[in-house]
Design an enzyme around this catalytic site. Structure first.
Site, PDB file in Angstrom:
ATOM      1  N   ARG A   1       0.833  -1.207   0.000  1.00  0.00           N
ATOM      2  CA  ARG A   1       0.000   0.000   0.000  1.00  0.00           C
ATOM      3  C   ARG A   1       0.871   1.263   0.000  1.00  0.00           C
ATOM      4  NH1 ARG A   1      -5.169  -0.740   0.272  1.00  0.00           N
ATOM      5  NH2 ARG A   1      -5.715   1.165   1.417  1.00  0.00           N
TER       6      ARG A   1
ATOM      7  N   THR B   1      -5.362   6.205  -3.073  1.00  0.00           N
ATOM      8  CA  THR B   1      -6.308   5.809  -4.121  1.00  0.00           C
ATOM      9  C   THR B   1      -6.540   6.921  -5.134  1.00  0.00           C
ATOM     10  OG1 THR B   1      -7.385   4.380  -2.522  1.00  0.00           O
ATOM     11  CG2 THR B   1      -8.594   4.822  -4.522  1.00  0.00           C
TER      12      THR B   1
ATOM     13  N   ARG C   1       0.912   5.124  -8.010  1.00  0.00           N
ATOM     14  CA  ARG C   1      -0.198   5.964  -8.463  1.00  0.00           C
ATOM     15  C   ARG C   1       0.242   7.412  -8.663  1.00  0.00           C
ATOM     16  NH1 ARG C   1      -3.933   3.027  -4.205  1.00  0.00           N
ATOM     17  NH2 ARG C   1      -4.861   1.404  -5.516  1.00  0.00           N
TER      18      ARG C   1
ATOM     19  N   ASN D   1      -6.511   3.981 -11.692  1.00  0.00           N
ATOM     20  CA  ASN D   1      -5.397   4.321 -10.802  1.00  0.00           C
ATOM     21  C   ASN D   1      -4.320   3.240 -10.737  1.00  0.00           C
ATOM     22  OD1 ASN D   1      -6.693   2.469  -9.188  1.00  0.00           O
ATOM     23  ND2 ASN D   1      -7.180   3.898  -7.545  1.00  0.00           N
TER      24      ASN D   1
ATOM     25  N   HIS E   1      -4.176  -2.213  -7.618  1.00  0.00           N
ATOM     26  CA  HIS E   1      -5.035  -2.513  -6.470  1.00  0.00           C
ATOM     27  C   HIS E   1      -4.214  -3.350  -5.505  1.00  0.00           C
ATOM     28  CE1 HIS E   1      -8.309  -4.022  -3.980  1.00  0.00           C
ATOM     29  NE2 HIS E   1      -7.727  -5.203  -4.093  1.00  0.00           N
TER      30      HIS E   1
END
EC number: 2.7.4.6
Length: 136
Positions: free
Chosen positions: A86, A92, A104, A114, A117
């Site tokens: 992450r 996001t 991103r 984006n 995931h």
């Protein structure tokens, strides 16, 4: 703590040629690729994956996008793999929340497209891995 997490390099990441750089970033972070598969997601898999958004107005567009072209589904393992992935991915919203230097922040322009995931918790990782890799 060693964890596993699902990662997706979404169709925009594949189509725009970012797969190699994303995999390189995973490896530079010290994470291990335990599974990697290039595929076009079928509608059933996409709907299961995004089922928590089924009642939201963007659900149909989300499913259409994720099934529109090839993507990479993968399992990444390592120390605190969920948080590590992450951190690599970034926020996001690639403009408002993802900082430069994240996947991103460097490659995405919209929330809808984006690039990647990643599971947000151990429970989500387990559920998502079972959807994308039912035999692992």
């Amino acid at each position: 703590m060693t964890e596993r997490t699902l990662i997706l390099i979404k169709p925009d990441g594949v189509t725009n040629g970012h797969v190699g750089e994303i995999i390189a970033r995973i490896e530079r972070k010290g994470l291990k690729l335990a599974a990697l598969d290039l595929r076009v997601a079928d509608r059933e898999t996409a709907e299961k994956h995004y089922e928590e958004h089924a009642d939201k107005p963007f659900f149909g567009e989300l499913v259409e996008f994720i099934t529109s072209a090839p993507l990479i589904a993968g399992i990444v393992e390592g120390e605190r793999a969920i948080d590590a992935w992450r951190q690599l991915a970034g926020g996001t919203d690639p403009v408002a929340k993802a900082t430069p230097g994240t996947i991103r922040g460097d490659f995405a322009l919209t929330v809808g497209e984006n690039v990647v995931h990643g599971s947000d918790s151990p429970e989500s990782a387990e559920r998502e891995i079972s959807i994308w890799f039912p035999n692992l």
